[in-house]
Design a protein around this motif. Structure first.
Motif, PDB file in Angstrom:
ATOM      1  N   GLN A 121     -26.898  17.846   1.939  1.00 35.19           N
ATOM      2  CA  GLN A 121     -26.208  16.506   2.361  1.00 35.19           C
ATOM      3  C   GLN A 121     -25.204  16.102   3.074  1.00 35.19           C
ATOM      4  OE1 GLN A 121     -28.023  12.997   1.146  1.00 35.19           O
ATOM      5  NE2 GLN A 121     -29.307  14.626   1.380  1.00 35.19           N
ATOM      6  N   ALA A 124     -26.359  17.444   6.687  1.00 38.02           N
ATOM      7  CA  ALA A 124     -26.907  16.222   7.269  1.00 38.02           C
ATOM      8  C   ALA A 124     -25.457  15.756   7.734  1.00 38.02           C
ATOM      9  CB  ALA A 124     -27.992  15.926   6.136  1.00 38.02           C
ATOM     10  N   LEU A 128     -24.570  14.478  12.044  1.00 36.71           N
ATOM     11  CA  LEU A 128     -24.442  13.903  12.677  1.00 36.71           C
ATOM     12  C   LEU A 128     -23.353  13.114  13.360  1.00 36.71           C
ATOM     13  CD1 LEU A 128     -27.016  11.231   9.789  1.00 36.71           C
ATOM     14  CD2 LEU A 128     -27.046  11.795  12.578  1.00 36.71           C
ATOM     15  N   LEU A 130     -20.548  12.508  11.250  1.00 36.96           N
ATOM     16  CA  LEU A 130     -19.513  11.576  10.452  1.00 36.96           C
ATOM     17  C   LEU A 130     -18.361  13.147  10.002  1.00 36.96           C
ATOM     18  CD1 LEU A 130     -22.186  10.450   8.288  1.00 36.96           C
ATOM     19  CD2 LEU A 130     -20.161   8.888   9.809  1.00 36.96           C
ATOM     20  N   GLN A 134     -16.169  10.124   5.771  1.00 43.00           N
ATOM     21  CA  GLN A 134     -16.796   9.682   6.430  1.00 43.00           C
ATOM     22  C   GLN A 134     -18.270   9.598   5.205  1.00 43.00           C
ATOM     23  OE1 GLN A 134     -17.362   9.800  10.111  1.00 43.00           O
ATOM     24  NE2 GLN A 134     -16.756   7.303  10.069  1.00 43.00           N
ATOM     25  N   GLN A 143     -24.204   8.081  -4.460  1.00 40.20           N
ATOM     26  CA  GLN A 143     -25.370   9.528  -4.842  1.00 40.20           C
ATOM     27  C   GLN A 143     -24.614  10.200  -6.313  1.00 40.20           C
ATOM     28  OE1 GLN A 143     -28.352  11.979  -2.919  1.00 40.20           O
ATOM     29  NE2 GLN A 143     -26.701  11.762  -1.403  1.00 40.20           N
TER      30      GLN A 143
ATOM     31  N   MET B  81     -29.768  17.720  15.028  1.00 35.31           N
ATOM     32  CA  MET B  81     -29.948  18.981  13.738  1.00 35.31           C
ATOM     33  C   MET B  81     -31.415  18.467  13.200  1.00 35.31           C
ATOM     34  SD  MET B  81     -27.835  22.166  11.879  1.00 35.31           S
ATOM     35  CE  MET B  81     -28.994  22.857  10.486  1.00 35.31           C
ATOM     36  N   PHE B  83     -32.786  19.604   9.731  1.00 35.37           N
ATOM     37  CA  PHE B  83     -32.825  20.723   8.634  1.00 35.37           C
ATOM     38  C   PHE B  83     -34.365  21.458   8.246  1.00 35.37           C
ATOM     39  CE2 PHE B  83     -29.276  18.463   8.528  1.00 35.37           C
ATOM     40  CZ  PHE B  83     -28.010  19.656   8.581  1.00 35.37           C
ATOM     41  N   ASN B  87     -33.329  16.864   4.059  1.00 29.90           N
ATOM     42  CA  ASN B  87     -31.823  16.966   3.674  1.00 29.90           C
ATOM     43  C   ASN B  87     -31.545  14.792   4.242  1.00 29.90           C
ATOM     44  OD1 ASN B  87     -31.646  19.086   2.659  1.00 29.90           O
ATOM     45  ND2 ASN B  87     -30.486  19.115   4.839  1.00 29.90           N
ATOM     46  N   LEU B  88     -32.468  13.619   3.825  1.00 29.99           N
ATOM     47  CA  LEU B  88     -32.597  12.802   3.837  1.00 29.99           C
ATOM     48  C   LEU B  88     -31.479  12.133   2.533  1.00 29.99           C
ATOM     49  CD1 LEU B  88     -36.278  11.862   5.187  1.00 29.99           C
ATOM     50  CD2 LEU B  88     -34.578  11.986   6.602  1.00 29.99           C
ATOM     51  N   PHE B  89     -31.015  11.064   3.327  1.00 29.52           N
ATOM     52  CA  PHE B  89     -30.105  10.839   2.078  1.00 29.52           C
ATOM     53  C   PHE B  89     -31.279   9.591   1.551  1.00 29.52           C
ATOM     54  CE2 PHE B  89     -27.546  10.192   5.393  1.00 29.52           C
ATOM     55  CZ  PHE B  89     -27.197  11.253   5.988  1.00 29.52           C
ATOM     56  N   PRO B  90     -31.344  10.386   0.043  1.00 27.65           N
ATOM     57  CA  PRO B  90     -32.158   9.614  -0.974  1.00 27.65           C
ATOM     58  C   PRO B  90     -31.702   8.086  -1.406  1.00 27.65           C
ATOM     59  CG  PRO B  90     -30.981  11.312  -2.260  1.00 27.65           C
ATOM     60  CD  PRO B  90     -30.982  11.629  -0.514  1.00 27.65           C
ATOM     61  N   HIS B  91     -30.468   8.110  -1.535  1.00 27.71           N
ATOM     62  CA  HIS B  91     -29.347   6.620  -1.977  1.00 27.71           C
ATOM     63  C   HIS B  91     -30.190   5.322  -1.137  1.00 27.71           C
ATOM     64  CE1 HIS B  91     -26.811   8.127   0.161  1.00 27.71           C
ATOM     65  NE2 HIS B  91     -25.322   7.487   0.071  1.00 27.71           N
ATOM     66  N   LEU B 100     -26.864   4.882   9.727  1.00 26.24           N
ATOM     67  CA  LEU B 100     -26.242   5.035   9.261  1.00 26.24           C
ATOM     68  C   LEU B 100     -25.011   5.874  10.264  1.00 26.24           C
ATOM     69  CD1 LEU B 100     -24.004   5.763   6.603  1.00 26.24           C
ATOM     70  CD2 LEU B 100     -25.038   7.873   6.021  1.00 26.24           C
ATOM     71  N   ALA B 101     -25.355   6.899  10.804  1.00 26.45           N
ATOM     72  CA  ALA B 101     -24.542   7.374  11.584  1.00 26.45           C
ATOM     73  C   ALA B 101     -24.191   6.326  13.177  1.00 26.45           C
ATOM     74  CB  ALA B 101     -24.887   9.225  12.167  1.00 26.45           C
ATOM     75  N   LYS B 104     -21.379   4.108  11.983  1.00 33.00           N
ATOM     76  CA  LYS B 104     -20.384   4.637  11.406  1.00 33.00           C
ATOM     77  C   LYS B 104     -19.716   5.701  12.501  1.00 33.00           C
ATOM     78  CE  LYS B 104     -20.664   2.070   7.536  1.00 33.00           C
ATOM     79  NZ  LYS B 104     -20.257   1.491   7.631  1.00 33.00           N
ATOM     80  N   ARG B 149     -33.965  10.291  12.727  1.00 37.68           N
ATOM     81  CA  ARG B 149     -32.873   9.724  12.003  1.00 37.68           C
ATOM     82  C   ARG B 149     -31.647  10.345  13.366  1.00 37.68           C
ATOM     83  NH1 ARG B 149     -30.654  12.366   6.470  1.00 37.68           N
ATOM     84  NH2 ARG B 149     -30.801  13.979   7.313  1.00 37.68           N
ATOM     85  N   ALA B 150     -32.107  12.145  13.433  1.00 40.91           N
ATOM     86  CA  ALA B 150     -31.508  12.890  14.673  1.00 40.91           C
ATOM     87  C   ALA B 150     -30.817  11.999  15.872  1.00 40.91           C
ATOM     88  CB  ALA B 150     -31.868  14.165  14.691  1.00 40.91           C
ATOM     89  N   MET B 153     -28.707   9.255  17.011  1.00 39.78           N
ATOM     90  CA  MET B 153     -27.281   9.248  17.727  1.00 39.78           C
ATOM     91  C   MET B 153     -27.522   9.742  18.884  1.00 39.78           C
ATOM     92  SD  MET B 153     -24.952   8.985  15.665  1.00 39.78           S
ATOM     93  CE  MET B 153     -23.476   9.842  16.234  1.00 39.78           C
TER      94      MET B 153
END
Lengths: 219, 240
Positions: A121, A124, A128, A130, A134, A143, B81, B83, B87-91, B100-101, B104, B149-150, B153
């Motif tokens: 996590q 990843a 990106l 961050l 962040q 989480q 990148m 993986f 490695n996705l963000f589960p929440h 997100l990226a 931010k 997701r990659a 950006m």
């Protein structure tokens, strides 16, 4: 057996017991809020890159986990003022004790939860672009926080019960009031039972709220 | 686009990369094959500094990663990148994973990010999954989201670390299809893979790694039909 006791008489002492309840709740709530902030800080500090921060966090956590709450209370109320030349009120001292003590345990809860999040996590997030902060804030912390809730609830209940030890430093909380009443009116059974029920009422309500939160967040 | 000179990587006393030299041109698709433990993934992870390098030089898009003045976060925004474990963000919902990226790091507006990310989801064929959570998706779908997701950006190049190794066999194809499309659009790609078919069909060049070194490299067709080194021959014999 039970009939020997004057249970109806307890009503006369309810106002005084409610004063005690007020202090118990006040110290618990304020203490745990500060404890959570301390716990967040030292919990993350313990796994930080910065060596000094890590050392400070370990000293904080180990010192406060390694000494009894009762000793901490007595030390802060009776010994600390002699060192800092400043008198602490018993309630202030009480809040300090609960904050520091719960802070140490919460720090370990925070650390455990953060470390339990899969390393992928963070990777990843970093991949990106961050930065570490962040990725912590937007990816790891949300989480980890979810995983903290059950052990935090447990710690809240422990800390609420620990406030009863503060009667030895004259905090006018529940059991302190109870002892005052029982000593003057010779109704130990009725009063101490009532006091126990009060504690139970607080902890059971908290358990209930926690269970619902856990169910809602699907933990 | 990427220049690697005499790259060494040690984990403690264990030297995993023993001097790697490599050049990747813009729009080139380089596939890396080799037995497990040969250092392929470590090599890939050195290219965006997920693994700090022990010695040597890695220069990405003009930035020397070993230079303390290099802003590694800036470099990473240009190097996407993917993986093995997604490695996705589960929440976060699928669309939020993508947004997100850009929000931010690139600081683009909500609206702009949403538009861009929806387009990308469309591109990987998952626009209808935008509001779902990753765990509601199949492995192949999750990996396609991870690719999107990659891409959100808008990177100049993409690293793929065994992107299909964690997938059920029937889900591999959909992910490779997306990668193929990306290659056809001219994306610079560095792919560590066990999919020899993909390497052969899509790769411009194949590197064969063993024991922390590049043993052989060259045109995929030639490499698969007429490998020069004995170790390459042995490896290809075992898997083909």
């Amino acid at each position: 057996m039970i009939g020997r006791f004057n249970w109806a008489g307890v009503i006369d002492f309810l106002p005084q017991l409610f004063t005690g309840l007020y202090y118990t709740l006040l110290i618990s709530v304020v203490g745990l809020v500060i404890g959570f902030i301390l716990g967040g800080f030292f919990g993350l500090g313990r796994i930080a890159q910065n060596r000094a921060l890590r050392s400070i966090s370990i000293v904080f956590i180990e010192t406060l986990r390694g000494t009894p709450v009762l000793v901490q209370a007595i030390w802060i109320y009776y010994a600390l003022p002699l060192i800092i030349q400043f008198e602490l009120g018993s309630v202030t001292a009480g809040i300090t004790v609960i904050s520091l003590n719960s802070g140490a345990y919460i720090a370990e809860i925070v650390r455990g939860a953060v470390q339990s999040i899969d390393k992928g996590q963070m990777e990843a997030g970093r991949s990106l672009g961050l930065n570490h902060g962040q990725a912590m804030r937007y990816i790891i912390w949300p989480q980890a926080f979810k995983r903290m809730i059950p052990p935090l609830g447990n710690q809240f209940i422990i800390s609420i019960k620990d406030t009863s030890l503060l009667s030895v430093i004259l905090v006018p909380e529940l059991i302190f009031q109870g002892r005052l009443i029982a000593a003057n009116h010779f109704n130990a059974v009725e009063i101490y039972t009532t006091v126990a029920v009060f504690y139970l009422a607080i902890t059971l309500s908290l358990s209930f709220v926690l269970q619902r939160t856990e169910r809602r967040l699907d933990i | 686009m990427i220049t690697v000179k005499d790259l060494h990587k040690k984990f403690g006393d264990n030297e995993v990369l023993k001097g790697i030299d490599c050049e990747i041109e813009p729009s080139e698709v380089v596939c890396v094959i080799g037995p497990s433990g040969s250092g392929k993934s470590t090599f890939l992870r050195c290219l965006n500094m997920l693994e700090p390098i022990t010695s040597g030089e890695v220069i990405v898009d003009g930035n020397n990663l070993n230079d303390s003045k290099t802003d590694i976060n800036m470099v990473r925004t240009e190097v996407g990148m993917v993986f093995q474990q997604f490695n996705l963000f589960p929440h976060k919902k699928v669309i939020e994973n993508l947004m997100l990226a850009p929000q931010k790091v690139r600081k683009i507006t909500d609206k702009e990010a949403r538009e861009r990310c929806l387009k990308l989801l469309e591109k990987v064929g998952l626009a209808d999954k935008a509001e779902q959570y990753p765990q509601q998706l199949s492995g192949g779908q999750q990996q396609r989201v991870a690719i999107a997701r990659a891409l959100a950006m808008e990177p100049k190049m993409m690293l793929f670390d065994e992107p299909t190794s964690a997938l059920d066999p029937e889900l591999v194809g959909e992910v490779l299809e997306v990668m193929k499309q990306l290659a056809n659009e001219g994306m610079t790609m560095f792919v560590v893979t066990h999919e020899m078919g993909f390497a052969r069909e899509v790769g411009d060049r194949v590197l064969f790694m063993d024991e922390g070194m590049i043993v052989e490299e060259g045109d995929p067709e030639q490499m698969f039909t007429d490998p020069q080194s004995d170790r390459t021959k042995e490896f290809l014999n075992k898997i083909l």
